[in-house]
Scaffold this motif. Structure first.
Motif, short mmCIF file in Angstrom:
data_model
loop_
_atom_site.label_atom_id
_atom_site.label_comp_id
_atom_site.label_asym_id
_atom_site.label_seq_id
_atom_site.Cartn_x
_atom_site.Cartn_y
_atom_site.Cartn_z
N VAL A 23 27.83 77.45 40.88
CA VAL A 23 27.34 78.53 40.57
C VAL A 23 28.43 79.47 39.74
CG1 VAL A 23 26.36 80.77 41.71
CG2 VAL A 23 25.88 78.55 42.51
N VAL A 24 29.69 79.40 40.38
CA VAL A 24 30.66 80.26 39.61
C VAL A 24 30.70 79.91 38.22
CG1 VAL A 24 33.18 80.63 39.72
CG2 VAL A 24 31.97 80.73 41.91
N GLY A 25 30.93 78.51 38.16
CA GLY A 25 31.01 78.17 36.70
C GLY A 25 29.86 78.48 35.64
N GLU A 30 33.78 83.63 30.24
CA GLU A 30 34.38 82.67 29.43
C GLU A 30 36.08 82.40 29.78
OE1 GLU A 30 34.96 79.30 27.12
OE2 GLU A 30 32.89 80.27 27.60
N GLU A 31 36.44 83.61 29.57
CA GLU A 31 37.96 83.75 29.80
C GLU A 31 38.63 83.02 31.15
OE1 GLU A 31 36.83 87.83 30.60
OE2 GLU A 31 36.41 86.42 29.14
N ARG A 32 37.59 82.80 32.09
CA ARG A 32 37.85 82.28 33.40
C ARG A 32 37.43 81.08 33.67
NH1 ARG A 32 39.49 86.49 37.89
NH2 ARG A 32 40.64 84.60 38.38
N ARG A 33 36.60 80.53 32.66
CA ARG A 33 35.73 79.16 33.03
C ARG A 33 36.73 78.12 33.28
NH1 ARG A 33 31.07 79.51 29.46
NH2 ARG A 33 30.45 80.90 31.19
N ALA A 34 38.02 77.81 32.57
CA ALA A 34 38.92 76.79 32.78
C ALA A 34 39.14 76.94 34.15
CB ALA A 34 40.14 76.88 32.10
N GLU A 35 39.45 78.12 34.79
CA GLU A 35 40.11 78.13 35.99
C GLU A 35 38.94 77.92 37.08
OE1 GLU A 35 41.84 81.94 38.74
OE2 GLU A 35 41.10 82.33 36.76
N ALA A 36 37.72 78.15 36.78
CA ALA A 36 36.55 77.59 37.74
C ALA A 36 36.29 76.42 37.71
CB ALA A 36 35.33 78.41 37.12
N THR A 37 36.90 75.58 36.53
CA THR A 37 36.57 74.17 36.40
C THR A 37 37.57 73.34 37.06
OG1 THR A 37 35.51 74.37 34.14
CG2 THR A 37 36.49 72.31 34.51
N ALA A 38 38.83 73.89 36.78
CA ALA A 38 39.87 73.27 37.54
C ALA A 38 39.87 73.45 39.03
CB ALA A 38 41.40 74.16 37.37
N ALA A 75 25.10 87.35 40.26
CA ALA A 75 24.06 87.81 38.96
C ALA A 75 24.97 88.05 37.80
CB ALA A 75 23.38 88.91 39.07
N ASP A 76 26.37 88.15 37.82
CA ASP A 76 27.13 88.49 36.88
C ASP A 76 28.38 87.81 37.00
OD1 ASP A 76 28.33 90.20 38.51
OD2 ASP A 76 27.21 91.91 37.96
N PRO A 77 29.49 88.06 35.91
CA PRO A 77 30.83 87.54 35.95
C PRO A 77 31.66 88.15 37.27
CG PRO A 77 30.40 87.79 33.94
CD PRO A 77 29.20 88.56 34.62
N ALA A 78 31.27 89.23 37.68
CA ALA A 78 32.25 89.89 38.76
C ALA A 78 31.60 89.21 39.98
CB ALA A 78 32.10 91.39 38.73
N GLY A 79 30.51 88.88 40.25
CA GLY A 79 29.98 88.28 41.41
C GLY A 79 30.57 86.90 41.38
N ALA A 80 30.53 86.30 40.48
CA ALA A 80 31.16 85.01 40.42
C ALA A 80 32.44 84.72 40.75
CB ALA A 80 30.89 84.30 38.93
N VAL A 81 33.53 85.72 40.36
CA VAL A 81 34.63 85.75 40.65
C VAL A 81 34.73 86.37 42.32
CG1 VAL A 81 36.82 87.48 40.42
CG2 VAL A 81 35.68 86.53 38.47
N ARG A 82 34.22 87.27 42.80
CA ARG A 82 33.75 87.42 44.19
C ARG A 82 33.55 86.14 44.78
NH1 ARG A 82 29.85 91.33 45.00
NH2 ARG A 82 28.98 90.48 47.00
#
Length: 139
Positions: A23-25, A30-38, A75-82
């Motif tokens: 879900v996060v990915g 985009e700038e944090r996608r590599a971090e999520a993948t790792a 629903a958005d990038p901020a929620g994904a980070v949280r």
């Protein structure tokens, strides 16, 4: 709690983290996608190692659920980070239990996993907590 029970709980948390990072990915910027993948790959590796650990301890590894209920709507990038920070906090908590319940090499592995989850949580959240993995001491 026995080492087997704690390992099963850690395995269940890793299954949930792998699902959650899917879900996060899908929602993270985009700038944090590599971090999520790792992080996703790290949790997959820990999950696979825990399957072996549970077998070595004489248990049958818990299987992943088809889906997991998220703690909130993402629903958005901020929620994904949280969500990523919450996932790491939850994983740290179960590894804290595994550290307490085990010894030797398993304890060292659990401590390393706890440390990794705590570091990822700090990166996602942007701040730390006083006692990673010990929610009752964080407040």
């Amino acid at each position: 709690m026995s080492a087997l029970d704690a390992a099963q709980a850690a395995l269940a948390a890793e299954h949930a983290a792998v699902y959650g990072y899917g879900v996060v990915g899908g929602r993270v910027a985009e700038e944090r996608r590599a971090e999520a993948t790792a992080a996703y790959e790290a949790h997959r590796a820990r999950r696979d190692a825990l399957r072996r650990t549970v077998r070595d301890l004489g248990g049958t590894p818990a299987v992943a659920a088809a889906a997991y209920e998220l703690p909130f709507r993402v629903a958005d990038p901020a929620g994904a980070v949280r969500l990523a920070a919450v996932l790491e906090d939850r994983v740290a908590g179960v590894y804290s239990d595994l550290v307490r319940a085990s010894g030797g090499a398993l304890r060292r592995e659990a401590a390393a996993a706890l440390r990794e989850a705590a570091v990822r949580a700090v990166r996602w959240r942007g701040s730390d907590v006083p006692f990673p993995g010990l929610a009752e001491r964080a407040s």
